[in-house]
Write a protein that holds these residues in place. Structure first.
Motif, short mmCIF file in Angstrom:
data_model
loop_
_atom_site.label_atom_id
_atom_site.label_comp_id
_atom_site.label_asym_id
_atom_site.label_seq_id
_atom_site.Cartn_x
_atom_site.Cartn_y
_atom_site.Cartn_z
N ASP A 187 0.83 -1.20 0.00
CA ASP A 187 0.00 0.00 0.00
C ASP A 187 0.87 1.25 0.00
N VAL A 188 1.90 1.27 0.84
CA VAL A 188 2.77 2.44 0.99
C VAL A 188 4.20 1.96 1.18
N THR A 189 5.15 2.66 0.58
CA THR A 189 6.56 2.38 0.81
C THR A 189 7.30 3.68 1.11
N ILE A 190 8.50 3.50 1.62
CA ILE A 190 9.38 4.65 1.76
C ILE A 190 9.65 5.18 0.36
N PRO A 191 9.83 6.46 0.20
CA PRO A 191 10.10 7.46 1.20
C PRO A 191 8.87 8.11 1.84
N ASP A 192 7.63 7.71 1.45
CA ASP A 192 6.46 8.29 2.12
C ASP A 192 6.57 8.03 3.62
N LEU A 193 6.00 8.91 4.40
CA LEU A 193 6.06 8.81 5.86
C LEU A 193 4.84 8.05 6.36
N ILE A 194 5.07 6.91 6.98
CA ILE A 194 4.01 6.08 7.52
C ILE A 194 4.00 6.29 9.03
N CYS A 195 2.96 6.94 9.52
CA CYS A 195 2.90 7.33 10.94
C CYS A 195 1.72 6.62 11.61
N CYS A 196 1.85 6.39 12.91
CA CYS A 196 0.78 5.75 13.68
C CYS A 196 0.35 6.66 14.82
N CYS A 197 -0.95 6.69 15.05
CA CYS A 197 -1.51 7.45 16.16
C CYS A 197 -2.26 6.49 17.08
N ASP A 198 -2.02 6.63 18.37
CA ASP A 198 -2.70 5.84 19.39
C ASP A 198 -4.11 6.40 19.54
N MET A 199 -5.11 5.62 19.16
CA MET A 199 -6.48 6.12 19.18
C MET A 199 -7.09 6.11 20.58
N ASP A 200 -6.47 5.40 21.53
CA ASP A 200 -6.97 5.41 22.90
C ASP A 200 -6.56 6.68 23.63
N ASN A 201 -5.37 7.22 23.28
CA ASN A 201 -4.86 8.42 23.94
C ASN A 201 -4.84 9.65 23.03
N ASN A 202 -5.21 9.47 21.75
CA ASN A 202 -5.19 10.55 20.77
C ASN A 202 -3.82 11.23 20.69
N GLU A 203 -2.78 10.39 20.61
CA GLU A 203 -1.41 10.89 20.52
C GLU A 203 -0.64 10.09 19.49
N PRO A 204 0.40 10.69 18.92
CA PRO A 204 1.28 9.90 18.04
C PRO A 204 1.93 8.79 18.86
N ILE A 205 2.25 7.71 18.18
CA ILE A 205 2.88 6.60 18.88
C ILE A 205 4.17 6.22 18.14
N THR A 206 5.24 6.05 18.90
CA THR A 206 6.52 5.68 18.30
C THR A 206 6.60 4.16 18.18
N ASN A 207 7.45 3.70 17.27
CA ASN A 207 7.54 2.27 17.01
C ASN A 207 7.81 1.43 18.26
N PRO A 208 8.72 1.83 19.16
CA PRO A 208 8.94 0.97 20.32
C PRO A 208 7.71 0.83 21.22
N ASN A 209 6.77 1.75 21.10
CA ASN A 209 5.57 1.74 21.95
C ASN A 209 4.33 1.21 21.25
N CYS A 210 4.49 0.75 20.03
CA CYS A 210 3.36 0.21 19.27
C CYS A 210 3.49 -1.31 19.25
N HIS A 211 2.41 -1.98 19.63
CA HIS A 211 2.45 -3.43 19.72
C HIS A 211 1.28 -4.02 18.96
N GLN A 212 1.45 -5.25 18.53
CA GLN A 212 0.38 -5.93 17.82
C GLN A 212 -0.88 -5.87 18.66
N GLY A 213 -1.98 -5.51 18.02
CA GLY A 213 -3.25 -5.40 18.72
C GLY A 213 -3.54 -4.02 19.27
N SER A 214 -2.58 -3.10 19.14
CA SER A 214 -2.81 -1.71 19.60
C SER A 214 -3.91 -1.08 18.77
N ASN A 215 -4.65 -0.17 19.37
CA ASN A 215 -5.70 0.57 18.69
C ASN A 215 -5.07 1.80 18.04
#
Length: 99
Positions: free
Chosen positions: A26-54
């Motif tokens: 769907d998407v590859t680099i160099p596009d920026l693929i970012c994740c947001c934690d929907m439970d806290n409405n904050e960006p989430i960094t890779n070390p803090n994102c786990h399988q099953g996260s919302n």
């Protein structure tokens, strides 16, 4: 991530490198693929994102310098050993909405 019968997977190597929707790229680099934690409405960094996260995945366009021939040869799909041309995800999404 799986939702509504669809699956979304992000390959990570320090950065989010490629994302797959239902097993297809769907998407590859160099596009920026970012994740947001929907439970806290904050960006989430890779070390803090786990399988099953919302999370919600947000794709941002990359600066124009990264989509030059030199930029793509350095940090484009070929860097991931993918034999596909770079396709700007944001432009592709816009075309799908208008199409």
């Amino acid at each position: 991530m799986t939702k509504g019968g669809r699956s979304y997977r992000i390959d990570v190597k320090n950065e989010n490198m490629a994302a797959y929707l239902n097993g297809k790229i769907d998407v590859t680099i160099p596009d920026l693929i970012c994740c947001c934690d929907m439970d806290n409405n904050e960006p989430i960094t890779n070390p803090n994102c786990h399988q099953g996260s919302n999370v919600r995945v947000v794709v941002l366009p990359v600066p124009k310098e990264f989509v030059t021939d030199k930029g793509l040869s350095t940090f484009g799909p070929a860097y991931l050993s993918l034999d596909i041309p770079y396709s700007a995800a944001v432009e592709r999404y816009k075309a799908q909405q208008n199409g």
